[in-house]
Design an enzyme around this catalytic site. Structure first.
Site, PDB file in Angstrom:
ATOM      1  N   LYS A 172      48.241 -10.310   3.647  1.00  0.00           N
ATOM      2  CA  LYS A 172      49.272 -11.098   3.145  1.00  0.00           C
ATOM      3  C   LYS A 172      49.375 -12.399   3.569  1.00  0.00           C
ATOM      4  CE  LYS A 172      52.106  -7.558   4.272  1.00  0.00           C
ATOM      5  NZ  LYS A 172      51.106  -6.707   4.730  1.00  0.00           N
ATOM      6  N   PHE A 229      40.698 -10.215  14.493  1.00  0.00           N
ATOM      7  CA  PHE A 229      39.958  -9.874  15.548  1.00  0.00           C
ATOM      8  C   PHE A 229      40.608  -8.386  15.918  1.00  0.00           C
ATOM      9  CE2 PHE A 229      41.107 -10.054  20.299  1.00  0.00           C
ATOM     10  CZ  PHE A 229      40.069  -9.214  20.595  1.00  0.00           C
ATOM     11  N   ASP A 285      40.548  -2.548  16.165  1.00  0.00           N
ATOM     12  CA  ASP A 285      41.432  -1.324  15.904  1.00  0.00           C
ATOM     13  C   ASP A 285      40.818  -0.253  15.037  1.00  0.00           C
ATOM     14  OD1 ASP A 285      44.294  -0.379  16.580  1.00  0.00           O
ATOM     15  OD2 ASP A 285      44.148  -0.268  14.461  1.00  0.00           O
ATOM     16  N   ASP A 307      40.139   3.431  15.897  1.00  0.00           N
ATOM     17  CA  ASP A 307      41.003   4.499  15.361  1.00  0.00           C
ATOM     18  C   ASP A 307      40.177   5.276  14.142  1.00  0.00           C
ATOM     19  OD1 ASP A 307      43.232   3.875  16.722  1.00  0.00           O
ATOM     20  OD2 ASP A 307      44.391   2.658  15.056  1.00  0.00           O
ATOM     21  N   ARG A 318      40.770  -0.664   4.908  1.00  0.00           N
ATOM     22  CA  ARG A 318      41.714  -1.767   5.577  1.00  0.00           C
ATOM     23  C   ARG A 318      41.722  -2.620   4.686  1.00  0.00           C
ATOM     24  NH1 ARG A 318      45.105  -2.421   9.449  1.00  0.00           N
ATOM     25  NH2 ARG A 318      43.944  -1.533  10.861  1.00  0.00           N
ATOM     26  N   ASP A 370      48.695   2.874  23.566  1.00  0.00           N
ATOM     27  CA  ASP A 370      48.562   3.610  22.291  1.00  0.00           C
ATOM     28  C   ASP A 370      47.504   4.322  22.452  1.00  0.00           C
ATOM     29  OD1 ASP A 370      48.754   4.527  19.774  1.00  0.00           O
ATOM     30  OD2 ASP A 370      47.666   2.667  18.943  1.00  0.00           O
ATOM     31  N   LYS A 419      52.158  -4.099  21.337  1.00  0.00           N
ATOM     32  CA  LYS A 419      51.056  -4.345  20.353  1.00  0.00           C
ATOM     33  C   LYS A 419      51.303  -4.866  19.159  1.00  0.00           C
ATOM     34  CE  LYS A 419      48.143  -1.142  17.645  1.00  0.00           C
ATOM     35  NZ  LYS A 419      47.795   0.395  17.621  1.00  0.00           N
ATOM     36  N   PHE A 427      59.280  -3.397  12.048  1.00  0.00           N
ATOM     37  CA  PHE A 427      58.075  -3.571  11.246  1.00  0.00           C
ATOM     38  C   PHE A 427      57.092  -2.443  11.625  1.00  0.00           C
ATOM     39  CE2 PHE A 427      53.722  -5.029  10.596  1.00  0.00           C
ATOM     40  CZ  PHE A 427      53.616  -5.761   9.386  1.00  0.00           C
ATOM     41  N   ASP A 447      55.907   0.750   9.405  1.00  0.00           N
ATOM     42  CA  ASP A 447      54.301   0.928   9.360  1.00  0.00           C
ATOM     43  C   ASP A 447      53.918   2.361   9.615  1.00  0.00           C
ATOM     44  OD1 ASP A 447      52.397  -0.991   8.772  1.00  0.00           O
ATOM     45  OD2 ASP A 447      51.255  -0.462  10.492  1.00  0.00           O
ATOM     46  N   ASP A 448      54.536   3.055  10.570  1.00  0.00           N
ATOM     47  CA  ASP A 448      54.607   4.393  10.879  1.00  0.00           C
ATOM     48  C   ASP A 448      54.902   5.421   9.981  1.00  0.00           C
ATOM     49  OD1 ASP A 448      53.787   3.464  13.380  1.00  0.00           O
ATOM     50  OD2 ASP A 448      55.496   4.125  14.431  1.00  0.00           O
TER      51      ASP A 448
END
Length: 347
Positions: free
Chosen positions: A48, A87, A92, A96, A101, A163, A190, A234, A238-239
């Site tokens: 975005k 990056f 990530d 994960d 993405r 995390d 994070k 935010f 996201d969660d």
């Protein structure tokens, strides 16, 4: 106005890519140059661009009459944050084991890439420092820019460590860390610093390069608590979207449940679940079988976490509006616009 800034960023991007490639043309073979270009173009410009836009918006709020040369500096600085974001995302996704993405296959999942993506993520990070050196080395703010990127990167990486430690590989999640306090630490380090504080800070620092009357420390001291609170909001969004969002809109498939993440949803669930529900959560969370995922989502439904999130969202928004209204020296519009961009977002 944000759309205009987005267009300015995207118009400048090919020039930045060309600048980076040209700087390496005599140093590495064409095979490597082609890979470098592909890495940049695949991983950096497809989000975005909120962070980059915010750098420009903040800068323009303090220097509304900026000429094209000064505005270009803001655009370049906006892209440095987007390279940092690229990056973090490439790295990530590897950690994960993500699949998608921004609506495309994760970089490391491409057949020709694999573990090369680890080094590619390092390259994206270092490009931002190349851009800073090329475009700001003769400015009085150069050292300040370098320092803030190092400082924020450190905080973000500490947040990523927290995390990852809450869900060690090849074992069950560390449920003792699944508390509001631990989750808030992850979120703060994070997400909030690099996504919210950094873009605004960069805009203010750049404006101070041209305005002697700006007290950067005082301005950022007042804005920082609000920006960090916005970052918390935010990340909780996201969660929530990881579980309840539409993958077609999100551009990725949520994996927090099977990854065993210390997310807002599981923290809330463990706090209010009865003993039977807790045992089911402990037994099934972090398992990637459809049955286990279904059990977790069913408990979330029983606990009405969907409604709890929307209640939280409305309260958080009202609280942030009040905090913004209480600002004395920092321009309220900057933070208000930032908040409106993320309120009730779907991706």
């Amino acid at each position: 106005m944000s759309e205009n800034y987005r267009e300015l960023l995207l118009n400048e991007f090919p020039k930045i890519v060309e600048e980076i490639i040209n700087s390496m043309k005599t140093k590495i073979p064409k095979l490597a140059l082609d890979h470098l270009k592909k890495n940049i173009e695949y991983n950096v410009p497809h989000g975005k661009l909120t962070r980059g836009i915010t750098v420009i918006e903040t800068f323009k709020s303090f220097l509304n009459d900026a000429d094209s040369e000064k505005l270009k500096k803001a655009i370049i600085l906006g892209w440095t944050v987007e390279f940092l974001q690229g990056f973090f995302l490439v790295a990530d996704d590897i950690m994960d084991k993500s699949l998608m993405r921004r609506g495309q296959t994760c970089w490391y999942k491409l057949e020709s890439i694999g573990e090369i993506a680890i080094n590619d993520s390092f390259i994206l990070e270092n490009i931002l420092y190349k851009l800073l050196k090329t475009h700001f080395k003769n400015d009085k703010i150069y050292l300040e820019l370098m320092n803030i990127f190092h400082k924020i990167s450190w905080k973000t990486e500490m947040g990523q460590m927290l995390d990852l430690l809450s869900t060690p590989p090849n074992t069950t999640p560390n449920f003792e860390t699944f508390t509001k306090e631990y989750h808030e630490q992850i979120v703060n380090l994070k997400t909030a610093y690099y996504s919210f504080y950094l873009p605004v800070a960069l805009g203010v620092i750049l404006a101070s390069n041209y305005r002697e009357d700006l007290n950067t420390k005082q301005l950022l001291k007042e804005a920082k608590p609000i920006l960090l609170e916005m970052g918390k909001y935010f990340q909780i969004q996201d969660d929530y979207l990881d579980c309840y969002g539409d993958p077609q809109i999100l551009g990725k498939i949520g994996t927090d449940i099977q990854d065993g993440k210390c997310s807002w949803l599981i923290v809330q669930a463990l706090e209010i679940a009865d003993e039977n529900q807790k045992q089911l959560l402990y037994k099934n969370y972090s398992h990637d079988s459809p049955k286990s995922i279904s059990i977790i989502k069913k408990i979330y439904q029983e606990l009405d976490l969907d409604s709890k999130f929307h209640t939280y969202e409305n309260v958080a928004f009202e609280n942030l509006e009040k905090l913004i209204e209480s600002l004395k020296i920092f321009p309220k519009e900057i933070l208000r616009n930032f908040l409106l961009k993320i309120f009730k977002r779907k991706k």
